[in-house]
Design an enzyme around this catalytic site. Structure first.
Site, mmCIF file in Angstrom:
data_model
loop_
_atom_site.group_PDB
_atom_site.id
_atom_site.type_symbol
_atom_site.label_atom_id
_atom_site.label_comp_id
_atom_site.label_asym_id
_atom_site.label_seq_id
_atom_site.Cartn_x
_atom_site.Cartn_y
_atom_site.Cartn_z
ATOM 1 C CB THR A 162 -0.872 -0.030 1.270
ATOM 2 O OG1 THR A 162 -1.796 -1.090 1.137
ATOM 3 C CG2 THR A 162 -1.615 1.267 1.499
ATOM 4 N NE ARG A 190 -9.529 -7.008 3.100
ATOM 5 C CZ ARG A 190 -8.438 -6.249 3.140
ATOM 6 N NH1 ARG A 190 -8.123 -5.486 2.113
ATOM 7 N NH2 ARG A 190 -7.660 -6.240 4.204
ATOM 8 N N GLY A 192 -10.587 -2.901 2.739
ATOM 9 C CA GLY A 192 -9.535 -2.874 3.753
ATOM 10 C C GLY A 192 -9.600 -1.611 4.592
ATOM 11 C CG ASP A 193 -6.016 -0.723 6.610
ATOM 12 O OD1 ASP A 193 -5.949 -1.569 5.680
ATOM 13 O OD2 ASP A 193 -5.053 -0.046 6.971
ATOM 14 C CB THR A 213 1.119 -0.031 4.708
ATOM 15 O OG1 THR A 213 1.045 -1.198 3.873
ATOM 16 C CG2 THR A 213 2.479 -0.007 5.384
ATOM 17 N N GLY A 214 -0.325 -2.450 5.988
ATOM 18 C CA GLY A 214 -0.265 -3.698 6.742
ATOM 19 C C GLY A 214 -1.569 -4.444 6.609
ATOM 20 N N GLY A 216 -5.043 -5.222 6.861
ATOM 21 C CA GLY A 216 -6.066 -4.212 7.139
ATOM 22 C C GLY A 216 -7.019 -4.512 8.270
HETATM 23 N N1 ASP Z 1 -3.816 -2.292 4.386
HETATM 24 C C1 ASP Z 1 -4.099 -2.866 3.106
HETATM 25 C C2 ASP Z 1 -5.364 -3.654 3.178
HETATM 26 O O1 ASP Z 1 -5.526 -4.441 4.087
HETATM 27 C C3 ASP Z 1 -3.027 -3.723 2.571
HETATM 28 C C4 ASP Z 1 -1.643 -3.172 2.632
HETATM 29 O O2 ASP Z 1 -1.352 -2.253 3.381
HETATM 30 O O3 ASP Z 1 -0.798 -3.671 1.896
HETATM 31 O O4 ASP Z 1 -6.171 -3.541 2.297
#
Ligand code: ASP
Length: 296
Positions: A162, A190, A192-193, A213-214, A216
């Site tokens: 992200t 779906r 995400g965050d 990022t991470g 979600g």
């Molecule tokens: N945070 C993002 C999600 O879960 C994914 C990512 O940060 O790579 O959609």
């Protein structure tokens, strides 16, 4: 991030930094700066945003993005869009030209088209590297009997690419933007965050601009960007607050990710509890970029 992708990531975030800085240098707003920085990373196939994003279970790119203005708290978000090369541009149009904050799927694409943003085909966003990545992932999951649709959120070997930007302008205003293709093999629909206010992105002149990022799901359960901004509003520095956010993510939900933070005084925080995260920053005095900062 695999070893052979490190240079591409540093190059990508440095290009984004240059684009954002160009806006700020000529007296532009933090909002414009984060938009331009994120567009560069959406256009760069290295990252999980725009073209080149991870594919969902059906082999499609499905994108989420949010942009937020710390001065006014205006925000614009899009979720599950499939025909926008630069979701952050559509998010910005929502922020600037709509009384609403959030549009999803076809309604978001229709809003974008009505506001002069060209739609593309979903196939235009799909690249062979990601078709192969999905094929490998699904084959592996089928072979090992893993739950195909719910990879483990504590698996740090699955990369999260992200993109996000935070900026402070001459007027003293801050802004943040985050854009993503989400997680590999996610179920269609779906969300995400990244595009949720206070989770993957937040900006308020009274506290901080934050992008995360991470995985979600843990991040959104903790409303992590707002959690971090609240620590700063309580008087803590971004550096400490960013690290605390990663500790909290790990301790509370065994989550993994990264975070960038900036307060209106110009203090920054960069932290991650994954092995690596590419970052770059520039102030009038200094410029730096790297992949390992506050790493465990
Ligand atoms: N945070 C993002 C999600 O879960 C994914 C990512 O940060 O790579 O959609």
């Amino acid at each position: 991030m695999p070893d052979d992708m490190v240079d591409a990531h540093i190059h990508g975030v440095t290009n984004a930094l240059t684009a954002g800085w160009r806006v700020l240098e000529r007296g532009g707003t933090a909002l414009d700066a984060v938009e331009e920085a994120v567009v560069i990373m959406e256009d760069d196939e290295t990252f999980d945003a725009g073209r080149g994003s991870f594919l969902n279970r059906d082999g499609k790119v499905q994108l989420d993005a949010l942009i937020m203005d710390g001065a006014t708290l205006r925000a614009g978000g899009v979720g599950c869009v499939e025909r926008l090369r630069n979701p952050v541009r559509a998010a910005r149009k929502i922020l600037s030209e709509s009384p609403h904050v959030y549009f999803v799927a076809e309604g978001a694409e229709r809003f974008a088209a009505e506001h002069g943003i060209a739609l593309c085909k979903n196939e235009d966003l799909v690249i062979p590297r990601e078709v192969e990545r999905l094929r490998e992932y699904q084959a592996d999951a089928a072979q090992h009997g893993n739950d195909l649709f719910a990879p483990s959120s504590d698996d740090v070997t699955i990369s999260h690419d992200t993109v996000g930007a935070v900026a402070l302008d001459r007027a003293g205003n801050i802004a943040a933007a985050t854009s993503t293709g989400g997680t590999l093999n996610k179920a269609p629909g779906r969300l995400g965050d990244s595009s949720l206010i206070g989770c993957g992105c937040y900006a308020n002149n009274e506290s901080a601009a934050v992008s995360t990022t991470g995985w979600g799901e843990p991040i959104m359960k903790l409303v992590l960007a707002k959690w971090t901004a609240d620590r700063i509003q309580a008087g803590n520095l971004p550096e400490w607050s960013a690290q605390e956010a990663m500790n909290y993510l790990k301790q509370r939900l065994n989550g993994h990710g990264g975070i960038i933070v900036l307060n209106p005084e110009g203090h920054i925080g960069i932290a991650h509890n994954t092995p690596r995260m590419a970052w770059a920053y520039k102030t009038v005095k200094k410029q730096e970029a790297g992949i390992e900062r506050n790493a465990p």
